[in-house]
Design a protein around this motif. Structure first.
Motif, PDB file in Angstrom:
ATOM      1  N   ILE A 160       0.842  -1.198   0.000  1.00 29.73           N
ATOM      2  CA  ILE A 160       0.000   0.000   0.000  1.00 29.73           C
ATOM      3  C   ILE A 160       0.876   1.247   0.000  1.00 29.73           C
ATOM      4  CG2 ILE A 160      -1.668   1.342   1.342  1.00 29.73           C
ATOM      5  CD1 ILE A 160      -2.916  -1.181   2.257  1.00 29.73           C
ATOM      6  N   GLU A 161       0.502   2.208  -0.830  1.00 30.75           N
ATOM      7  CA  GLU A 161       1.237   3.474  -0.898  1.00 30.75           C
ATOM      8  C   GLU A 161       0.956   4.278   0.366  1.00 30.75           C
ATOM      9  OE1 GLU A 161       3.831   6.218  -2.593  1.00 30.75           O
ATOM     10  OE2 GLU A 161       3.263   4.223  -3.321  1.00 30.75           O
ATOM     11  N   PRO A 162       2.001   4.638   1.113  1.00 36.14           N
ATOM     12  CA  PRO A 162       1.774   5.412   2.341  1.00 36.14           C
ATOM     13  C   PRO A 162       1.301   6.822   2.011  1.00 36.14           C
ATOM     14  CG  PRO A 162       4.120   5.208   1.888  1.00 36.14           C
ATOM     15  CD  PRO A 162       3.420   4.328   0.891  1.00 36.14           C
ATOM     16  N   ALA A 163       0.267   7.252   2.693  1.00 40.75           N
ATOM     17  CA  ALA A 163      -0.284   8.586   2.484  1.00 40.75           C
ATOM     18  C   ALA A 163      -0.371   9.280   3.837  1.00 40.75           C
ATOM     19  CB  ALA A 163      -1.660   8.498   1.835  1.00 40.75           C
ATOM     20  N   PRO A 164      -0.308  10.600   3.859  1.00 46.81           N
ATOM     21  CA  PRO A 164      -0.441  11.327   5.125  1.00 46.81           C
ATOM     22  C   PRO A 164      -1.712  10.923   5.860  1.00 46.81           C
ATOM     23  CG  PRO A 164       0.281  12.811   3.386  1.00 46.81           C
ATOM     24  CD  PRO A 164      -0.056  11.505   2.717  1.00 46.81           C
ATOM     25  N   GLY A 165      -1.584  10.703   7.148  1.00 49.30           N
ATOM     26  CA  GLY A 165      -2.697  10.269   7.967  1.00 49.30           C
ATOM     27  C   GLY A 165      -2.708   8.784   8.238  1.00 49.30           C
ATOM     28  N   LYS A 166      -1.958   8.002   7.444  1.00 49.55           N
ATOM     29  CA  LYS A 166      -1.907   6.557   7.632  1.00 49.55           C
ATOM     30  C   LYS A 166      -0.977   6.205   8.790  1.00 49.55           C
ATOM     31  CE  LYS A 166      -4.407   5.194   4.048  1.00 49.55           C
ATOM     32  NZ  LYS A 166      -5.672   4.407   4.195  1.00 49.55           N
ATOM     33  N   LEU A 167      -1.267   5.064   9.439  1.00 49.51           N
ATOM     34  CA  LEU A 167      -0.366   4.515  10.439  1.00 49.51           C
ATOM     35  C   LEU A 167       0.625   3.630   9.714  1.00 49.51           C
ATOM     36  CD1 LEU A 167      -2.872   3.553  13.280  1.00 49.51           C
ATOM     37  CD2 LEU A 167      -1.709   5.727  12.888  1.00 49.51           C
ATOM     38  N   VAL A 168       1.919   3.895   9.916  1.00 41.93           N
ATOM     39  CA  VAL A 168       2.944   3.224   9.123  1.00 41.93           C
ATOM     40  C   VAL A 168       4.044   2.669  10.010  1.00 41.93           C
ATOM     41  CG1 VAL A 168       2.510   4.780   7.176  1.00 41.93           C
ATOM     42  CG2 VAL A 168       4.338   5.324   8.802  1.00 41.93           C
ATOM     43  N   VAL A 169       4.785   1.726   9.443  1.00 40.83           N
ATOM     44  CA  VAL A 169       6.039   1.268  10.042  1.00 40.83           C
ATOM     45  C   VAL A 169       7.159   1.847   9.201  1.00 40.83           C
ATOM     46  CG1 VAL A 169       7.527  -0.717  10.477  1.00 40.83           C
ATOM     47  CG2 VAL A 169       5.095  -0.832  11.054  1.00 40.83           C
ATOM     48  N   ALA A 170       8.062   2.588   9.830  1.00 42.68           N
ATOM     49  CA  ALA A 170       9.180   3.228   9.136  1.00 42.68           C
ATOM     50  C   ALA A 170      10.481   2.591   9.595  1.00 42.68           C
ATOM     51  CB  ALA A 170       9.200   4.726   9.416  1.00 42.68           C
ATOM     52  N   GLN A 171      11.398   2.399   8.651  1.00 40.82           N
ATOM     53  CA  GLN A 171      12.670   1.740   8.945  1.00 40.82           C
ATOM     54  C   GLN A 171      13.829   2.649   8.572  1.00 40.82           C
ATOM     55  OE1 GLN A 171      13.486  -1.784   6.624  1.00 40.82           O
ATOM     56  NE2 GLN A 171      14.726  -2.673   8.241  1.00 40.82           N
ATOM     57  N   LEU A 172      14.812   2.733   9.441  1.00 41.36           N
ATOM     58  CA  LEU A 172      16.007   3.515   9.162  1.00 41.36           C
ATOM     59  C   LEU A 172      16.760   2.911   7.985  1.00 41.36           C
ATOM     60  CD1 LEU A 172      17.316   4.156  12.788  1.00 41.36           C
ATOM     61  CD2 LEU A 172      16.145   5.779  11.303  1.00 41.36           C
ATOM     62  N   ASP A 174      19.915   2.921   7.278  1.00 44.96           N
ATOM     63  CA  ASP A 174      21.229   2.352   7.540  1.00 44.96           C
ATOM     64  C   ASP A 174      21.228   1.317   8.670  1.00 44.96           C
ATOM     65  OD1 ASP A 174      20.644   4.075   9.549  1.00 44.96           O
ATOM     66  OD2 ASP A 174      22.536   5.192   9.482  1.00 44.96           O
ATOM     67  N   SER A 175      20.041   0.822   9.053  1.00 49.26           N
ATOM     68  CA  SER A 175      19.994  -0.179  10.115  1.00 49.26           C
ATOM     69  C   SER A 175      18.676  -0.943  10.026  1.00 49.26           C
ATOM     70  CB  SER A 175      20.125   0.486  11.492  1.00 49.26           C
ATOM     71  OG  SER A 175      18.922   1.167  11.813  1.00 49.26           O
ATOM     72  N   ASN A 176      18.471  -1.837  10.987  1.00 48.70           N
ATOM     73  CA  ASN A 176      17.224  -2.600  11.050  1.00 48.70           C
ATOM     74  C   ASN A 176      16.243  -2.023  12.057  1.00 48.70           C
ATOM     75  OD1 ASN A 176      17.791  -4.549   9.116  1.00 48.70           O
ATOM     76  ND2 ASN A 176      18.923  -5.819  10.576  1.00 48.70           N
ATOM     77  N   GLU A 177      16.473  -0.786  12.474  1.00 53.81           N
ATOM     78  CA  GLU A 177      15.596  -0.203  13.473  1.00 53.81           C
ATOM     79  C   GLU A 177      14.337   0.362  12.830  1.00 53.81           C
ATOM     80  OE1 GLU A 177      17.977   2.583  15.558  1.00 53.81           O
ATOM     81  OE2 GLU A 177      18.904   1.039  16.805  1.00 53.81           O
ATOM     82  N   ALA A 178      13.221   0.201  13.533  1.00 54.69           N
ATOM     83  CA  ALA A 178      11.938   0.645  12.982  1.00 54.69           C
ATOM     84  C   ALA A 178      11.056   1.207  14.080  1.00 54.69           C
ATOM     85  CB  ALA A 178      11.230  -0.505  12.286  1.00 54.69           C
ATOM     86  N   THR A 179      10.022   1.935  13.662  1.00 53.46           N
ATOM     87  CA  THR A 179       9.064   2.487  14.609  1.00 53.46           C
ATOM     88  C   THR A 179       7.683   2.498  13.976  1.00 53.46           C
ATOM     89  OG1 THR A 179       8.605   4.333  16.111  1.00 53.46           O
ATOM     90  CG2 THR A 179       9.346   4.894  13.884  1.00 53.46           C
ATOM     91  N   PHE A 180       6.666   2.453  14.811  1.00 52.73           N
ATOM     92  CA  PHE A 180       5.275   2.459  14.364  1.00 52.73           C
ATOM     93  C   PHE A 180       4.655   3.798  14.737  1.00 52.73           C
ATOM     94  CE2 PHE A 180       0.796   1.020  15.557  1.00 52.73           C
ATOM     95  CZ  PHE A 180       0.327   1.107  14.253  1.00 52.73           C
TER      96      PHE A 180
END
Length: 221
Positions: A160-172, A174-180
């Motif tokens: 799914i194409e991320p759009a403003p307002g969506k809840l997303v998982v983002a990944q750095l 240069d690493s395997n770190e992510a946040t929701f």
């Protein structure tokens, strides 16, 4: 117009028919058959409350709010022709997402590394996986929706194409770190926003990529 209590009752009875009766239904939702008889028997003495409704939906792989929608036309159409089985899809639970701060999240995941699977009737547009929320950064203040508390399983669709307002998982990058977080824009600048206002915005300045969009949530009681 039907009352919400009647709609929930009819939908619950329909699920019980699919499950093979009230007793199998009760076992599926981890409740005593006598308790279920009181809310969906021939002469129910109690209504199905919101908390129980969400629990039933989760146990049957339904989206939140499914039990509150009048599906009688769908049910009638199935009876008039041939009852169609519900198609479920299995997606792996691959790791935890630290909702309060960046933490390790392995994406993409190697086959065979999954801890277990969860099912849903949602058909993903791309590779999908479940992640468990920990921490309280996505717990919104009381009465505010959406709110994704600790322990919730979120289904992430990478197609799914991320759009403003969506809840997303983002990944750095240069690493395997992510946040929701929630993806927002302000003045042309993108940010990751916690649903808990006590947490600051995280500015996106080329240091991360969006892994996928959250499309469903399950909370175990």
């Amino acid at each position: 117009m039907k009352e919400i209590a009647q709609i929930r009752l009819e939908n619950a009875r329909h699920l019980a028919e699919q499950a093979g009766g009230t007793t199998p239904f009760a076992h599926k939702v981890d409740r005593e058959p006598t308790q279920m008889s009181r809310v969906m028997g021939a002469n129910p003495s109690k209504n199905i409350g919101s908390r129980l409704a969400r629990h039933i939906e989760s146990c049957f792989g339904k989206q939140a709010g499914w039990l509150d929608y009048d599906h009688s036309r769908d049910h009638d159409a199935n009876v008039a022709t041939t009852a169609q089985p519900i198609r479920y899809h299995r997606y792996p639970v691959i790791s935890e997402v630290q909702a309060g701060k960046f933490s390790e999240c392995v994406v993409p995941y190697p086959p065979g590394s999954e801890d277990h699977y969860e099912t849903t009737d949602y058909q993903a547009k791309g590779p999908a996986f479940w992640l468990e929320v920990t921490g309280d950064s996505m717990t919104a203040p009381a009465g505010v929706r959406p709110s994704v508390p600790e322990g919730t399983l979120v289904l992430v669709d990478t197609g799914i194409e991320p759009a403003p307002g969506k809840l997303v998982v983002a990944q750095l990058d240069d690493s395997n770190e992510a946040t929701f977080k929630r993806l927002i824009t302000d003045g042309g600048q993108k940010y990751l926003q916690a649903l808990n206002p006590a947490y600051p915005l995280i500015r996106i300045n080329g240091n991360c990529r969006i892994v996928g969009v959250a499309v469903e949530a399950k909370t175990k009681l």
